[in-house]
Scaffold this motif. Sequence first.
Motif, PDB file in Angstrom:
ATOM      1  N   GLU A 105      66.039  50.797  30.327  1.00 58.56           N
ATOM      2  CA  GLU A 105      65.874  49.352  30.139  1.00 58.56           C
ATOM      3  C   GLU A 105      65.950  48.559  31.697  1.00 58.56           C
ATOM      4  OE1 GLU A 105      67.531  50.955  26.644  1.00 58.56           O
ATOM      5  OE2 GLU A 105      68.273  51.468  28.965  1.00 58.56           O
TER       6      GLU A 105
ATOM      7  N   VAL B 113      76.027  59.735  30.629  1.00 56.07           N
ATOM      8  CA  VAL B 113      74.770  59.369  29.938  1.00 56.07           C
ATOM      9  C   VAL B 113      74.545  60.323  28.479  1.00 56.07           C
ATOM     10  CG1 VAL B 113      72.160  59.068  30.078  1.00 56.07           C
ATOM     11  CG2 VAL B 113      73.592  58.473  31.782  1.00 56.07           C
TER      12      VAL B 113
ATOM     13  N   GLY C 223      65.001  57.185  31.028  1.00 56.21           N
ATOM     14  CA  GLY C 223      65.895  56.890  32.322  1.00 56.21           C
ATOM     15  C   GLY C 223      65.383  58.098  33.220  1.00 56.21           C
TER      16      GLY C 223
ATOM     17  N   SER D 100      68.404  53.396  33.954  1.00 55.97           N
ATOM     18  CA  SER D 100      68.090  53.279  32.538  1.00 55.97           C
ATOM     19  C   SER D 100      66.697  52.946  32.427  1.00 55.97           C
ATOM     20  CB  SER D 100      69.108  52.405  31.816  1.00 55.97           C
ATOM     21  OG  SER D 100      68.911  51.244  32.114  1.00 55.97           O
TER      22      SER D 100
ATOM     23  N   TRP E  21      71.738  57.300  38.141  1.00 57.05           N
ATOM     24  CA  TRP E  21      71.106  56.925  37.202  1.00 57.05           C
ATOM     25  C   TRP E  21      70.466  55.580  36.836  1.00 57.05           C
ATOM     26  CZ3 TRP E  21      68.939  58.599  32.667  1.00 57.05           C
ATOM     27  CH2 TRP E  21      68.792  58.080  31.590  1.00 57.05           C
TER      28      TRP E  21
END
Length: 456
Positions: free
Chosen positions: A440, A71, A429, A438, A436
């Motif tokens: 989104e 990331v 995030g 995100s 992880w």
Amino acid sequence: MKRIRYSLTLLLSFIFINLFAQDVLVTNVNIVTMDGEEVLENHAVFVKDGKIDKIIPLTPQTPRMSHENMVDGQGAYIFPGLAEFHTHLPVANDGSTQLQEESLWLYLANGVLRIRSMLGHPSHVELRKRVNAGEIPGPRVFISGPSFNGNSVSSPEQAAQMVRDQKEAGYDHLKIHPGVELDEMWAISATAKEVGIPFGGHVPLAVGIRNALASGFKSVEHMDGYMEGLLPDDLVIDPTTSGPFNLNLVGQVQMEKLPALIKQTKEQGTYIAPTLTLFDRYFGYIPADEFRQAPEMKYLPGPLIQQWVNTKKQMERAGMLEKEIVAPYLQFRNQLFMALHEARIPMIMASDSPQVFNVPGFSIHHEIALMSKAGMSNYEILKTGSVEPARYMGKEQEWGMIQEGMAADFVMVKENPLKNLETMQKPLGVVIRGEWISGEKLQAELDRIEKNHERK
């Protein structure tokens, strides 16, 4: 502040040996470690087996790193995930966990990675097990047992047995509500210490703040009992006229009594869960119809929002929430909050969600704004949501900071939260249990929840 330095040999070894594992490399970030106010600029964090394995300064001499789960923070900031330590998880009475699971996503989407649910139910035990095992996405969960109150407690002996039963059932904490008598409180205290379970909550009128502290309250919710402890000794409180939380009596407070209460609180090591936003929204003078329109209300069922509106409007119609009545009380609460804080009494971040107009996750940012308005610094505010909750649970060596060996639970945001608190409202995030998620994905879950409760 201890600087983290690694030799080139160690870095190369780390890159070529460890980065082939199914873990996460977060690079090009600035780290708000919460081990002091210093920020580690331009670093990478390698997450392995759910923990922070390496923290690496990025310099011109640092070898290029790559990883299949990389990331790129592109200069963003990471900080320990917030802990909301006064929540109320929904109850799955009908076997459906939809509202529970939605609440968990609402917390994650707001950077809340730990919660302490303060009104327990057997369905929460199973939920906690599944969440903490990673079967259901959500923050790490601590749960209190069912309430100790005037209806659930009938004698010291029965109260003591109730403590044992809740400990055996696997609850993390006991919740005290109004109605408990003093002899019952002593029985709860003695048994809780015997079996090793913390307790706290409201301060019953028959107990009073001084006895509550002496009994071993781990946390006092809502700063409850302190105002009553500052009233004249000969004052008899009439609940039929004193208003919610006795707010009509604020004019009789004797602040000269506060130093003695502060001294006792410090000596007992008691924490405060202020819940400023609960009083601002529930018992404040801002009209219900204004809060009804808040954007985050779309993430909860319409009937629940209407119930909140009806509850507050009932008090409005009774004239209980007029500004000239409420404003002095809210001002006193802010003064009390800062006096306790400046005396170095530990605070734990708490908003009491979901309560009237406090939506899970979103409400913690209202709490943060009110703490800032009252005068608390950004760093101290973040401590109430990270370092202090970890200390509260006796886990300060495991979480609450971003350090090697600690849990990989942190939030990525665009700006430095030590300078801009509002940046925490929109995480780029989160990493929870080393995974992880995100921004989104977080937004997609918010959209899904909104659709679930779309008003017809």
